[in-house]
Enzyme design. Sequence first.
Site, PDB file in Angstrom:
ATOM      1  N   ASP A 562      54.677 -13.642 134.770  1.00 10.20           N
ATOM      2  CA  ASP A 562      54.460 -14.510 133.630  1.00 10.20           C
ATOM      3  C   ASP A 562      53.124 -15.203 133.884  1.00 10.20           C
ATOM      4  O   ASP A 562      52.652 -15.233 135.017  1.00 10.20           O
ATOM      5  CB  ASP A 562      55.616 -15.520 133.610  1.00 10.20           C
ATOM      6  CG  ASP A 562      55.424 -16.560 132.548  1.00 10.20           C
ATOM      7  OD1 ASP A 562      54.988 -16.191 131.461  1.00 10.20           O
ATOM      8  OD2 ASP A 562      55.711 -17.730 132.813  1.00 10.20           O
ATOM      9  N   ASP A1028      58.665 -18.556 135.432  1.00 13.29           N
ATOM     10  CA  ASP A1028      59.208 -19.891 135.650  1.00 13.29           C
ATOM     11  C   ASP A1028      59.980 -20.427 134.461  1.00 13.29           C
ATOM     12  O   ASP A1028      60.654 -21.433 134.573  1.00 13.29           O
ATOM     13  CB  ASP A1028      58.077 -20.872 135.964  1.00 13.29           C
ATOM     14  CG  ASP A1028      57.228 -21.147 134.749  1.00 13.29           C
ATOM     15  OD1 ASP A1028      57.054 -20.220 133.960  1.00 13.29           O
ATOM     16  OD2 ASP A1028      56.767 -22.281 134.587  1.00 13.29           O
ATOM     17  N   ASP A1032      61.336 -16.088 130.688  1.00 14.45           N
ATOM     18  CA  ASP A1032      61.206 -15.038 131.701  1.00 14.45           C
ATOM     19  C   ASP A1032      62.556 -14.558 132.212  1.00 14.45           C
ATOM     20  O   ASP A1032      62.626 -13.646 133.030  1.00 14.45           O
ATOM     21  CB  ASP A1032      60.383 -15.551 132.884  1.00 14.45           C
ATOM     22  CG  ASP A1032      59.047 -16.081 132.437  1.00 14.45           C
ATOM     23  OD1 ASP A1032      58.403 -15.397 131.640  1.00 14.45           O
ATOM     24  OD2 ASP A1032      58.660 -17.173 132.875  1.00 14.45           O
TER      25      ASP A1032
END
Lengths: 1311, 358
Positions: A562, A1028, A1032
């Site tokens: 990410d 995080d 995700d």
Amino acid sequence: MISDNPFLISSPPHTNSSSGSYDCVFPNVNATSRLSSQIRSSSYIGSGPHEMQYLKDNDNSSIGWDSYSNSSPNNKFQLPGSEFFPFRSKGETEEQGVAFSADNMYPPNTSVVNSLETHNCVSTFEISNTLDSPLAQKAENMRRQADSSKGQGLRVLELEHSATDGENQNDRLIYINDPKLTNDKYEFTGNEIRTSKYTVITFLPKNLFVQFHRLAYIYFLVIAALNQLPQLAVFGRTVSLFPLLFVLCVTAIKDGYEDWRRHRSDKKENNREVQVLQGLLYSSKKWKNVRVGEVLKIHANETIPCDIVLLETSDPSGIAYVQTINLDGESNLKTRYARQETAVKRPEREPPSGLIRCEQPNRNIYGFIANMKIDDQTIPLGPSNIVLRGCQLKNTAWIVGVVVYAGQETKAMLNSSGAPSKRSRLEGHMNRETIWLSVFLFIMCAVVAFGMLMWLVKHKEELDTSPFYRKIIFTYENRGGEKYNYYGVGMEVLISFLSSVIVFQIMIPISLYISMELVRLGQSYFMIGDQEMYDSNSNSRFQCRSLNINEDLGQIRYIFSDKTGTLTENKMEFYNASICGVNYCNAKSTVECLVQETSSKNEERENIAEILDGQVLKPKMKVKVDVELVQLLSKSLSLHERKVAHEYFLTLAACNTVVPTIIEMPSPGNHERNAANLSYEDSRSIDYQGESPDEQALVAAAAAYGYTLIERTSGYIVINVLGERQRLDVLGLHEFDSVRKRMSVIVRCPDNTVKVLVKGADSSILNIIAKTSSGSEAAPLNDLIRNTESHLTEYSSQGLRTLVVAAKNLNEEELKRWQCCYEEASTSLTERAGMLRGAASLIECNLNLLGATGIEDKLQDGVPDAIESLRQAGIKVWVLTGDKQETAISIALSCKLLNGSMQQIIIKGTSTEACRHLLAEAKTTYGITRNEKQKNLSKRQKSVDIDEGEGIHGRRVPGMEEGHSPLALVIDGTSLVYILESDLEQELFDLATSCKVVLCCRVAPLQKAGIVDLIKSRTNDMTLAIGDGANDVSMIQMADVGVGISGQEGRQAVMASDFAMGQFKFLKRLLLVHGHWNYQRVGYLVLYNFYRNAVFVLMLFWYILYTAYSTTSSLTDWSSVFYSVIYTSLPTIVAGVLDKDLDQKTLLRYPKLYGAGHRQESYNPKLFWLTMTDTLWQSLVLFYVPLLSYKQSTIDIWSIGSLWTISVVVLVNVHLAMDIQCWAFFTHAATWGSIVVTYACLVILDSIPVFPNYWTIFRLAMSVPYWLNILLITCLALLPRFVVKAMTQRFWPSDIQIAREAEILKRDSDN
Amino acid sequence: MASRNPTNPNHASSSQPANSRETNPQPRILLRKPKYNRFTQQELPGCRPFLTPQWIITIFMLVGVIFIPIGVGALLASRSVVEIVHRYETECIPEIHRINKLAYIQNDSISKDCSKVLKVQKHMKAPIYIYYQLDHFYQNHRRYVKSRSNEQLLYGLRDNSTKSSCGPETNSNGVPIVPCGLIAWSLFNDTYKFSLFEDIELHVNKTNIAWKSDREHKFGKKVYPFNFQNGSLIGGAKLDPSVPLSDQEDLIVWMRISALPTFRKLYGRIEVDLEADDYITVEIQNNYNTYSFGGKKSLVLSTTSWLGGKNDTLGKAYVVTGILCILLAVVFFLSHIIMPSRFDPKNISGHKYDTVDQ
């Protein structure tokens, strides 16, 4: 009138263009239904947020409506009678069912879309504060998607699916302050929580039940059961149970200990105290005794014990602030409201009463649907009225609320499920080899059975009387001829087969399972304890949430990362300002600047601080400021630039939804420094709470330049402009939306001018600025635009997020027209979004361009370095982000993922055909051929290696034309929708795997998982996803290894992950060092365990061939059992935990060493077969050396058994010793210690007179041949292995051996 | 660059209440930085062996140098043992009975005496051990191995619970047998008498032929044979019911079951030296029935060495292994001389990568 409404205070979800960039379209059903169902099945979290968004939208819009309906006070909180909220319009009986179908979730397809459309613009007032950015972005997504009615099918599918859940369940009735009545009717759980799995009573059965889910344990249970049959009892009956019992006990003790710890923390939690209303007084009560329906009072900074509906707060308007860090990890404060109807009653004087009807407990922490009947009035309750367990009360003196969900039914508890369990790749391979071992086992047993058959047939005549077989019982004359333990040839053969299964059972190493678990536990201990992976910022250690996949860390080939919060810190920092065509980018830290400033312009320095009640207000956040700009601001307002700068900062400070809160927190740094200049002892700081970090950064920046936002209500904004307190009346606010991509606020300044302040994406604003200004200024205007545009390009190339700021003054006529339009739109029941947009377009035109901002999305520490190392290690790093393409590319550049020499392939299609064309074009241009069989691992892998290794030098790249630089693929979410749903998947895969870097921008959470799945399903490569945020989660769960960053966006990613850590850069260490070690260790452990047990079993097998196939074991029962449990298990575990082939420094220095894991060097079929061949040789030596040297001698079965026992233990331990690469004290102790322990055990076993083997060991120890045998066996058996080892070391060393040689020899020379 | 952000991380971490039960039971307010310690950081000092050519050669040489002398010594010891083996299971049956050996051996009325003359080839130094050797006798057969009661041998009939393991020789005519089980039942019952040149009787010492530990602790001093060999089928030797089991050394030797189907058991010792070319007359009582399963019987006279009996295997194996190791040492030495190549860490397949890429 609007301004009186307390609900207008907070912000719309997404006001600013750069963070509103998640405007990707959801893929259609075909593409993702498969995916979503996968995710759904694995966890709720994956699909949860989307559903939550719906709820939120619905609910918010109702409240939004409230605020806009602004009719009589009575009417204020009642809902308009739409088809959505039929509380009022429908009858009482009907209410329940319809209410739930409507508000609980998912009304039929069209109505959802309509309603969203309808409420589009006015949505999310109070709740918006509670949104974290990705969720808000998802909300955006949903709405947009509903607008375009593209992803409808998928949505509706999910919605309808869930709707059935909602409708069929009864709702929950809670009588306020009447826990007795509440709990009489329904069985609500108390507030006692239990995270432990077992109680003292249920521990044994439950734990055993769980343990026997392992197939291996069933196998051993069957073996033990077989052994209980008298005909088959090869071992003593009790002895045969020992290994299974041992394994069960160890696991049970481990589970028990964990559970005990949970019990302990539960107890601590349950015994905390809270104030409960009893009669008319509040008294203390333990948490566990709190019941549903009770009224609680909670004071500031206390933790909420259960989910409560707010009745009243210390704030007259019923506002309470909570921190939800334990729930979703967001550290900013969220506002919750008590309904006005309840707030006016003071519970102390008049005990509250009423009935709350709410939905059944569910996991959705963002949704709550209920209504409250109080004084014959039905009030709807939404998620903004409930405070959840685990939150902390902040900035509010006290709150009073009624318990609606307690204990296990609270949303926090329902959400506390762990990550789905994954199995490691190596374990999967291990199972494959276990099948081979079973085949060997079967063959051996079949050989024994067949031998038995032949022997019986051959000796048929002699069996009756032969002294060593004797099948007839002669003792009773009358019963003469009765067979003794003889069941006919067929049955005897079967018995022989089964009893050989029992004898050879440890061919399938039971101890391996327990060893592996212990080894992984040890490895996790080291990973957790690694100082280098401790994040001091968040005070968090590395976390191993999953114990099963440690070794997978050594084989990762793809990393899907990410961006926000993972690569970057998600801390926005105002960096560059372009005002009036001038670039101010020499920002220095505040302190420096202040020093400079105070020396030159002392009086102004003081002005910046707002003096309030004799105290200094300073923004908490420090921002670097540009000196020139500060100097500009000190000039007179008459200057054109100065005026532009003024409006510029006014826009930054006003045009947002940030809420300032004042915090009593003297900041020592500032305090000291300012004490000299300012004679105030205490300084209070302002904390800006906003759901978008960009906005916070902008406001903070404005404050740093002297435009401090002090107060914001829905009606006015107070800004301290360079010391002068100005109140701006807010006339209206056009939220950010994805169509306009800008936000505007209409304010009346103190000088009575009306200004429109706009900020937004460059593309959206540059179109609506005034191109031709009045007469003479035309040329400078063009310059201004050109300059600003060039600055924008410059900023984005630096990886900054850019926004354009513009403003204009409204004359009365324009204002009136707009107001008219705006009010009509606000009160309109249909088409409100469109009408509001229309109103906005009235004023958002012919704007004066003020300038642009550049916000730095700060990279996390060490990210470029980590990425570089990972890339050298042969790992492909893909970035999947919701950001727009330019941002993604700029971040990729700044973290060295991309570099200038790379050829960027950009796939950005708006239809399937366009994508197909783009892909085909890219493939032909760069000569990429179809990678046909990706599953052919080894060959494919080699080509990739060459690709990686050679491609960079531009020498020879297979499948590519000469001279091409490395490729980088940039693909956006819209294209992915078309590609992932069509047959283009393979094309994309081919292209993507040929590229060195892949960037996916504007991808939705589900698409992230889709991309991971693309790789996972087409290759055997291991994938790792790191992220995080809640967006995700799907990708983390989809990937082989999921890593959560315990960052700011929440705990959801961590909860779903297998490993969690503080920063991205730890990934380097995690993979290169720990991953490598874990893989090496576990790989060796498995092979060694196979070998260790196989050599033993083979030894037994050879002997059985010399006992007329009668499955006699020459070893004592106890030795057979102890062998894998006591004699040899400890060294493997110690080696598995402690052994290390290379030092961490070397591993970090040569990332290519990680390739060993990719090439499966530690564990592969070839190694397995080599090991098995070696095992065969060793077992032959082991068996035949004593056999031949005691041929035709008086050796008895127990002596030779004792010799074999010792020999095999010495042999396998020396074998291990030969492979151990690092001898620490523990290794020595374990290895040599187990030989000593074996002797000790033999001495003890041979000292018991009842055992037939009595005194054997003492007698043997006195004979020379015994020792000579052991020595010869050890040396001769290990000779081939040693020769092979020496040869490879000398002539064909692996990377690891080369590095090891360098490492050790260098160290030697150093010393 | 100092971190400037509104959400102060300390703020975030200090507010973790006790609710955080999923990972850390202790409040997070504690600084959770792992303590430095060489163990937890996996930096324990340790010896890290590495196979350099020098080491490889040294190890091979060392093994060779140690093994060859041991092997030679073992071979010499084995060669020094003088052994006379005489197989007699067929020879001791009169010609007329050889057609049906089983009938012969089962017929109690025929004398089983058999006299054989053995020639001593070399000087045999006292004590000369007398063994009987059986072939194809699976004392290690599971049915056979299990058919005994250690408790009964030690405690006699006192212990009733374990008799079941003795099948099919548990009871005879409803009365328990001591010692029970197939092993005792099939006790070897050939006897030998030796005389030098037909006239000088050679005394056979049959004491201390069993393990001392067996005599003293495994076989009861107060356990006497009882109801032994009273069944319809006699398996082997009978025991003197007046002698306790601990003194029945033939039984004790027999009960220490052999590991392999070809085995020797000690019969006794001759405690005088025998000279080369001496003739020994052996009077064999050929009682034991090995004919039913085609087993062989041999009489063995043997001296011993420090290594035990005559067996070249160990010596040969040591010598061969030793020579092999020396050869390998030479091979590795030569390869080291010819090709002393050392691998450079620069050769790690990707290391050049990072230098070029930078």
